[in-house]
Design a protein around this motif. Sequence first.
Motif, mmCIF file in Angstrom:
data_model
loop_
_atom_site.group_PDB
_atom_site.id
_atom_site.type_symbol
_atom_site.label_atom_id
_atom_site.label_comp_id
_atom_site.label_asym_id
_atom_site.label_seq_id
_atom_site.Cartn_x
_atom_site.Cartn_y
_atom_site.Cartn_z
ATOM 1 N N ASP A 91 -68.129 -73.094 73.537
ATOM 2 C CA ASP A 91 -68.343 -71.893 72.728
ATOM 3 C C ASP A 91 -67.010 -71.262 72.343
ATOM 4 O OD1 ASP A 91 -71.068 -72.181 72.819
ATOM 5 O OD2 ASP A 91 -71.374 -70.753 74.450
ATOM 6 N N ALA A 92 -66.078 -71.210 73.288
ATOM 7 C CA ALA A 92 -64.765 -70.621 73.014
ATOM 8 C C ALA A 92 -64.012 -71.436 71.970
ATOM 9 C CB ALA A 92 -63.949 -70.540 74.308
ATOM 10 N N ARG A 97 -62.226 -72.366 66.337
ATOM 11 C CA ARG A 97 -62.274 -73.304 65.207
ATOM 12 C C ARG A 97 -62.655 -72.571 63.922
ATOM 13 N NH1 ARG A 97 -65.549 -76.930 62.309
ATOM 14 N NH2 ARG A 97 -64.784 -79.095 62.236
ATOM 15 N N THR A 98 -63.625 -71.667 64.039
ATOM 16 C CA THR A 98 -64.017 -70.861 62.881
ATOM 17 C C THR A 98 -62.855 -69.976 62.422
ATOM 18 O OG1 THR A 98 -66.324 -70.839 63.621
ATOM 19 C CG2 THR A 98 -65.653 -69.140 62.041
ATOM 20 N N GLU A 117 -61.099 -80.437 62.973
ATOM 21 C CA GLU A 117 -61.423 -81.250 64.140
ATOM 22 C C GLU A 117 -60.179 -81.501 64.996
ATOM 23 O OE1 GLU A 117 -63.785 -82.729 66.838
ATOM 24 O OE2 GLU A 117 -64.454 -81.795 64.984
ATOM 25 N N ARG A 118 -59.030 -81.707 64.336
ATOM 26 C CA ARG A 118 -57.780 -81.889 65.074
ATOM 27 C C ARG A 118 -57.411 -80.617 65.832
ATOM 28 N NH1 ARG A 118 -53.567 -84.134 60.797
ATOM 29 N NH2 ARG A 118 -52.145 -83.821 62.576
ATOM 30 N N ILE A 119 -57.670 -79.468 65.223
ATOM 31 C CA ILE A 119 -57.411 -78.194 65.881
ATOM 32 C C ILE A 119 -58.319 -78.038 67.104
ATOM 33 C CG2 ILE A 119 -57.664 -75.692 65.625
ATOM 34 C CD1 ILE A 119 -56.763 -76.123 62.671
ATOM 35 N N ALA A 120 -59.620 -78.346 66.921
ATOM 36 C CA ALA A 120 -60.567 -78.253 68.035
ATOM 37 C C ALA A 120 -60.171 -79.204 69.158
ATOM 38 C CB ALA A 120 -61.978 -78.556 67.547
ATOM 39 N N LEU A 200 -73.777 -76.309 63.504
ATOM 40 C CA LEU A 200 -72.784 -75.246 63.392
ATOM 41 C C LEU A 200 -71.681 -75.624 62.412
ATOM 42 C CD1 LEU A 200 -71.678 -72.535 64.370
ATOM 43 C CD2 LEU A 200 -70.529 -73.741 66.216
ATOM 44 N N ASP A 201 -71.212 -76.864 62.479
ATOM 45 C CA ASP A 201 -70.165 -77.318 61.559
ATOM 46 C C ASP A 201 -70.629 -77.220 60.109
ATOM 47 O OD1 ASP A 201 -68.575 -77.832 63.694
ATOM 48 O OD2 ASP A 201 -68.918 -79.985 63.726
#
Length: 233
Positions: A91-92, A97-98, A117-120, A200-201
């Motif tokens: 969740d965090a 990511r958002t 996705e790379r950031i996540a 969600l994505d």
Amino acid sequence: MPDETDRLYALPLDEFTTARNELAKTTGDASIKQLKKPTVPAWAVNQLARRREVDLRRLLRAGEKLEEAQKEALRGGSQSAFERARSDERDAVRRLRTAAAEVLHEGGHPASDQSLERIAQTLHAGAATEEGRATLRAGRLTDDLEPQGFDAFAALAGQIAPPSPRAKKPERAAERRQVEKARAEAAAARKEADEAKARLDEAERRLAKLRREAEAASKKAERAEAKSRELSD
């Protein structure tokens, strides 16, 4: 000069190289010129560390709890505690990511699925260890962080301690049933989580598109209003 060099990582990405070289020249410290320019995802994570401190702290706490719960689960501890910790950590990451999509957009970088996705992935990897959490907190990344070499959830299902050789056959059978049940529940939970993440994505992509359309419509309206005022005058 920690304060001065730290300032470099807070700048817009296209200003980094010029500011770095100028700082090296001003201070006479040639080593500053060797500082590597961050990748776009790494730059975005650095900005999150500065602009979303509360959300980042939430991720770091969740990552610490997940690490502890994982170790405890592999020792035969509570699987439900592991599940809760893993859910909090995900969740965090989703919240950040958002926020990263907004950071990229404001910085003039495309908020593509690949970049997000790379950031996540970097956030997940950093939150997983004490060293990684310190790295995220510092906000001076230059490259993506790589995930751990194994999946904690799969490790939990696959590293159940074998029964004692002295255990009776009925007890071993009961333990096997418990293991099989745990694995089935784990697989179901994993599928449910993946499906929820996919939904969600998709919602985030739609929201980003609507924001762009709203901004374009607003600018168009402003131009039309300006033209109307000119004609009226």
